[in-house]
Motif scaffolding. Structure first.
Motif, PDB file in Angstrom:
ATOM      1  N   TYR A  89      11.155 -17.549   2.702  1.00 16.82           N
ATOM      2  CA  TYR A  89      11.321 -16.118   2.486  1.00 16.82           C
ATOM      3  C   TYR A  89      10.041 -15.369   2.120  1.00 16.82           C
ATOM      4  CZ  TYR A  89      11.084 -16.190  -2.609  1.00 16.82           C
ATOM      5  OH  TYR A  89      10.652 -16.294  -3.891  1.00 16.82           O
ATOM      6  N   SER A 111      16.185 -18.651   3.858  1.00 14.98           N
ATOM      7  CA  SER A 111      16.465 -17.720   2.765  1.00 14.98           C
ATOM      8  C   SER A 111      17.674 -16.881   3.154  1.00 14.98           C
ATOM      9  CB  SER A 111      15.259 -16.799   2.556  1.00 14.98           C
ATOM     10  OG  SER A 111      14.888 -16.215   3.786  1.00 14.98           O
ATOM     11  N   ALA A 112      18.216 -16.199   2.158  1.00 19.20           N
ATOM     12  CA  ALA A 112      19.282 -15.251   2.458  1.00 19.20           C
ATOM     13  C   ALA A 112      18.656 -13.958   2.998  1.00 19.20           C
ATOM     14  CB  ALA A 112      20.093 -14.985   1.204  1.00 19.20           C
ATOM     15  N   GLY A 113      17.627 -13.470   2.306  1.00 22.85           N
ATOM     16  CA  GLY A 113      16.949 -12.249   2.741  1.00 22.85           C
ATOM     17  C   GLY A 113      15.951 -12.560   3.857  1.00 22.85           C
ATOM     18  N   PHE A 136      23.715 -20.491  -0.008  1.00 22.46           N
ATOM     19  CA  PHE A 136      23.309 -20.045  -1.338  1.00 22.46           C
ATOM     20  C   PHE A 136      24.335 -19.172  -2.066  1.00 22.46           C
ATOM     21  CE2 PHE A 136      18.728 -20.156   0.422  1.00 22.46           C
ATOM     22  CZ  PHE A 136      18.562 -21.458   0.010  1.00 22.46           C
ATOM     23  N   ARG A 269      16.727  -8.140  -4.047  1.00 24.59           N
ATOM     24  CA  ARG A 269      15.267  -8.074  -3.980  1.00 24.59           C
ATOM     25  C   ARG A 269      14.793  -7.012  -4.957  1.00 24.59           C
ATOM     26  NH1 ARG A 269      15.346 -12.299  -1.965  1.00 24.59           N
ATOM     27  NH2 ARG A 269      14.671 -12.928   0.107  1.00 24.59           N
ATOM     28  N   HIS A 316      13.266 -15.444 -10.202  1.00 26.72           N
ATOM     29  CA  HIS A 316      13.774 -15.565  -8.822  1.00 26.72           C
ATOM     30  C   HIS A 316      14.345 -16.969  -8.574  1.00 26.72           C
ATOM     31  CE1 HIS A 316      13.264 -13.804  -4.516  1.00 26.72           C
ATOM     32  NE2 HIS A 316      14.294 -14.629  -4.560  1.00 26.72           N
ATOM     33  N   ILE A 319      19.409 -18.427  -6.458  1.00 26.88           N
ATOM     34  CA  ILE A 319      20.036 -19.187  -5.367  1.00 26.88           C
ATOM     35  C   ILE A 319      19.841 -20.694  -5.497  1.00 26.88           C
ATOM     36  CG2 ILE A 319      19.852 -17.324  -3.674  1.00 26.88           C
ATOM     37  CD1 ILE A 319      17.420 -18.866  -2.522  1.00 26.88           C
ATOM     38  N   MET A 359      23.440 -10.746   3.424  1.00 25.76           N
ATOM     39  CA  MET A 359      22.932 -11.694   2.412  1.00 25.76           C
ATOM     40  C   MET A 359      24.060 -12.465   1.785  1.00 25.76           C
ATOM     41  SD  MET A 359      19.867 -10.106   0.243  1.00 25.76           S
ATOM     42  CE  MET A 359      19.225 -11.453  -0.725  1.00 25.76           C
TER      43      MET A 359
END
Ligand SMILES: O=CC(=O)O
Length: 359
Positions: A89, A111-113, A136, A269, A316, A319, A359
């Protein structure tokens, strides 16, 4: 279940090179080593080394980190045949890098994003993409709920109070407030947001949400606009992707609508929130508190919030658990295998038109 993840390997004492994961479909697809599809590792998380071992027997892996050459010259000379790419990510994947990969058909985001990927360029080239929110969602949702409970009940502050020996001095540690029956607004009802809603319903909260579109099949009430969502709820939980449309979606108007009793939780984010403004609102008591796992300029966190007891900070990590990494490895492997066998993908999102990832 994929057999080759670290936990499983340790538990079962399996040598990853002995794995016989290739299904019949795989065997048909990859009859010999020379025919293995080339997959570029556009940086992997250092804590996820099993992924490379899992993929190695099934794909021709290209890892710029294994070469002393700078990544761009490595890609110029070695990456013409890359058909799939795995990316992390916080490693940008822009038009310039994509331009070095003329055969690229498939991107697997771990990643999710996916705001680090040039989606327009991918759309234009018809590149298919998957992301990792499926792996996640549950852990991210647990973490969001944990941050909300922590802020409401002042758990991290209480921990600091006891450790500092203040309990002996003053028995009147201030009360936190109850989570049950609170009204919670979720910004972004993708996989993560939905899991958050499910969990908080069990706590007796009422759930509302904002997303690009109303979701006909969910039991939560829809608000087309984030200001209204903030106005009508006690807490906002941010779970949406960062896009041009959602950058600073939490602005002055939203924070004012949330009000002095309102709490904000961010596991999406950092740049979803106008961070400087948030700090002012928190410092002045113009909102009640915040639980923040993400920041605008990670790993930098505005110093002012270190002084504030109504803020819970986290680096951060929403997840990540060993279990979610195991699920990620399984998802990445399954998707690559499916892609090269023309089978349906898991967690793919459309990238034509105006669609954005969930996401
Ligand atoms: O934040 C991490 C992710 O997007 O997966």
């Amino acid at each position: 279940m994929i057999p080759g993840t670290k936990n499983n390997m340790e538990r079962n004492n399996i040598n990853p090179h002995d794995l016989t994961m290739a299904s019949d479909a795989n065997q048909e697809c990859f009859p010999s080593n020379d025919d293995l599809p080339t997959v570029l590792l556009h940086r992997l998380p250092s804590f996820n080394s099993p992924l490379k071992e899992i993929l190695q027997p099934h794909f021709h892996l290209l890892d710029p980190a294994d070469s002393p050459e700078p990544a761009s010259s490595f890609l110029s000379s070695h990456a013409k045949s890359v058909r799939a790419l795995i990316c992390l990510y916080n490693t940008p994947l822009g038009a310039e890098t994509l331009g070095l990969l003329p055969s690229l058909e498939f991107i697997v985001a771990t990643s999710a994003g996916v705001e680090h990927i040039d989606l327009e360029e991918c759309r234009g080239r018809g590149i298919i993409m998957t992301n990792a929110s499926k792996a996640f969602a549950e852990d991210a949702a647990d973490y969001a709920v944990a941050l909300l409970i922590d802020v409401c009940r002042r758990i991290s502050t209480a921990d600091r109070y006891v450790r500092a020996g203040l309990w002996q001095v003053n028995r009147d540690y201030p009360l936190g407030f109850k989570l049950g029956r609170k009204r919670v607004g979720i910004v972004g009802l993708g996989r993560i947001g939905f899991e958050v809603g499910k969990r908080l319903e069990a706590f007796g909260c009422s759930i509302a949400y904002n997303s690009r579109q109303k979701k006909p099949s969910v039991p939560f009430s829809y608000h087309a606009n984030v200001v209204d969502l903030a106005e009508d709820n006690d807490a906002l939980i941010l779970c949406c992707p960062l896009t041009e449309q959602t950058h600073h979606i939490i602005n002055r108007e939203v924070l004012e609508a949330l009000g002095k009793e309102g709490v904000i939780i961010n596991v999406g984010r950092g740049a979803l929130i106008d961070e400087k403004l948030l700090v002012k609102f928190l410092s002045r008591g113009d909102i009640a508190g915040a639980g923040l796992d993400v920041f605008e300029n990670e790993p930098d966190v505005p110093r002012e919030v270190f002084e504030l007891d109504n803020v819970v900070l986290s680096p951060h990590r929403a997840i990540f658990t060993p279990e979610s990494l195991e699920a990620l490895n399984e998802l990445v492997f399954t998707n690559l295998k499916a892609f090269f066998s023309n089978k349906p993908l898991q967690s793919v999102f459309k990238i034509e038109g105006k669609d954005y990832p969930v996401m």
